[in-house]
Design a protein around this motif. Structure first.
Motif, PDB file in Angstrom:
ATOM      1  N   ALA A 119       0.828  -1.193   0.000  1.00  0.00           N
ATOM      2  CA  ALA A 119       0.000   0.000   0.000  1.00  0.00           C
ATOM      3  C   ALA A 119       0.871   1.254   0.000  1.00  0.00           C
ATOM      4  N   PRO A 120       0.654   2.162  -0.948  1.00  0.00           N
ATOM      5  CA  PRO A 120       1.416   3.411  -0.935  1.00  0.00           C
ATOM      6  C   PRO A 120       1.044   4.252   0.276  1.00  0.00           C
ATOM      7  N   ALA A 121       1.965   5.116   0.684  1.00  0.00           N
ATOM      8  CA  ALA A 121       1.782   5.894   1.916  1.00  0.00           C
ATOM      9  C   ALA A 121       0.590   6.828   1.843  1.00  0.00           C
ATOM     10  N   TYR A 122       0.220   7.291   0.621  1.00  0.00           N
ATOM     11  CA  TYR A 122      -0.881   8.250   0.549  1.00  0.00           C
ATOM     12  C   TYR A 122      -2.212   7.648   0.976  1.00  0.00           C
ATOM     13  N   LEU A 123      -2.322   6.311   0.952  1.00  0.00           N
ATOM     14  CA  LEU A 123      -3.566   5.683   1.398  1.00  0.00           C
ATOM     15  C   LEU A 123      -3.795   5.858   2.892  1.00  0.00           C
ATOM     16  N   LYS A 124      -2.770   6.312   3.613  1.00  0.00           N
ATOM     17  CA  LYS A 124      -2.937   6.601   5.030  1.00  0.00           C
ATOM     18  C   LYS A 124      -3.681   7.920   5.255  1.00  0.00           C
ATOM     19  N   VAL A 125      -3.754   8.749   4.209  1.00  0.00           N
ATOM     20  CA  VAL A 125      -4.359  10.075   4.403  1.00  0.00           C
ATOM     21  C   VAL A 125      -5.548  10.353   3.499  1.00  0.00           C
ATOM     22  N   THR A 126      -5.614   9.743   2.319  1.00  0.00           N
ATOM     23  CA  THR A 126      -6.673  10.130   1.377  1.00  0.00           C
ATOM     24  C   THR A 126      -8.087   9.837   1.877  1.00  0.00           C
TER      25      THR A 126
END
Length: 408
Positions: A37-44
């Motif tokens: 999972a890319p890190a941006y999935l923690k915030v989007t």
């Protein structure tokens, strides 16, 4: 020295651009999940929830058109939290909706770093430009750690300014925003408080190419029904094509999803007459996910106004009501930005512009996927107030949310 003022600015421009025969090529989110999972999935997901909460609050206070960029606002606030005292970052990030027990502060910032970098990757026929900047008064002595973190995590460039000369500094910032948004966002900053020492700015520019272009020769002046007593004539774009369509069985609305070539997609939502507030009140991430799964390809006679709308807001009250309150009081302490102080946020300003047009070729191409053609086409006429949600469908981040009441 009395309290010094720190301003947050957000500016955005979205434009639908030249039509093209190529199909949309955005990868589905599900295809990404087979890999780490890319890190941006923690915030989007949290940004989308924040976006819809703010959308509802602004819609309740705005009788006319509404438009703002959630990614712009969220990244600016998250960047600001880098400069707050130890307990203030929690309030800012939790006000955005993050559970810092599940997603620690460092992971949030890394998620924004990943999101900003991913959004700026080259995409065919789609231009997305997102950036942060700091305008710091020449008498302010910023902490190098804050500047380094803002640059590394948020790509923020720092500029020296003289806030005692409000005219020239205002021109400097406005010229910068105008340049970064190709002249579309102008005069986003009017007047400074005399104690202003810093402005944190985010800008976003989005210019997409319709996968299903509109034919300019089919655009005609038609009636738009603002309310029961007000009708205006607007240029109405038209296309007859196979698009993703849904007559929502749960909410009183119909909608289409129009893809851009590249990683952009837009939901155009037409509430039943008099039901705009009902639909807005029900918006959630679950609603959008349900729409995404329920849309089917249908042949539609589609009418959408050719319009340019904008929104300009001072968001201090809305953010305070959403739980981000101490930033605007003497409880704020941005000692991680500078040892001078105390610093507190005076204003959170945001301006966005959306341009809908049909530029492009006459020929229409269907997007890929299992097409379901029907013998009798549906007609969907956006000739009354409607909603528009624009996402980057690679990261599934909310770029712009809008409500069109009077097309201009």
């Amino acid at each position: 020295m009395g309290p010094a003022w720190l301003w947050l600015l957000g500016a955005g421009i979205a434009a639908s651009a030249h039509g093209d025969k190529s199909p949309a090529v955005a990868p589905a989110l599900s295809s990404q999940l087979s890999e780490p999972a890319p890190a941006y999935l923690k915030v989007t997901p949290t940004i989308t929830s924040f976006a819809l909460r703010l959308y509802k609050r602004l819609a309740a206070d705005t009788a006319g058109n509404l438009l703002f960029s959630p990614v712009s606002m969220a990244s600016t606030l998250a960047m600001l939290s880098l400069g707050a005292r130890p307990d203030a970052p929690a309030q800012v990030l939790e006000g955005l909706g993050f559970n810092l027990t599940e997603t620690p502060e460092a992971d949030v910032h890394q998620g924004f770093q990943s999101l900003i970098r991913t959004l700026q990757l080259p995409s065919p026929k789609l231009e997305l430009k997102l950036g942060n900047s700091l305008f710091l008064d020449q008498q302010l002595k910023p902490r190098q750690h804050f500047l380094d973190s803002a640059r590394e995590l948020y790509g923020a460039f720092a500029f020296s300014a003289n806030f005692t000369d409000s005219t020239s500094t205002g021109r400097q910032i406005n010229d910068y925003v105008r340049t970064q948004t190709y002249g579309r966002v102008q005069d986003c900053l009017q007047d400074f408080h005399h104690d202003t020492l810093a402005v944190l700015l985010n800008h976003i520019f989005f210019k997409g190419t319709w996968a299903h272009p509109f034919d300019p020769q089919s655009t005609e002046e038609k009636s738009f029904y603002v309310d029961d007593t007000t009708t205006v004539m607007v240029p109405m774009m038209f296309q007859s094509s196979t698009v993703k369509y849904l007559h929502d069985p749960v909410l009183p609305c119909r909608l289409v999803q129009l893809d851009y070539v590249g990683n952009g997609t837009a939901f155009f939502i037409l509430p039943d007459k008099g039901k705009v507030d009902t639909v807005i009140a029900a918006l959630s991430r679950d609603t959008i996910q349900r729409w995404s799964k329920s849309l089917t390809y249908r042949l539609v006679h589609l009418y959408i106004p050719k319009a340019s709308i904008s929104g300009a807001y001072e968001l201090r009250g809305a953010l305070a009501a959403m739980g981000i309150a101490d930033l605007f009081t003497n409880q704020a302490n941005f000692s991680s930005i500078s040892q001078e102080g105390p610093l507190k946020v005076s204003k959170v300003l945001h301006k966005a512009v959306l341009q809908l047009d049909e530029h492009g070729g006459v020929e229409v191409a269907a997007t890929g996927g299992p097409l379901q053609l029907v013998s009798e086409p549906l007609t969907l006429n956006f000739n009354r107030p409607f909603l528009i949600l624009i996402f980057d469908d690679f990261t599934w981040s909310s770029l712009f949310l809008g409500k069109v009441v009077i097309p201009a």
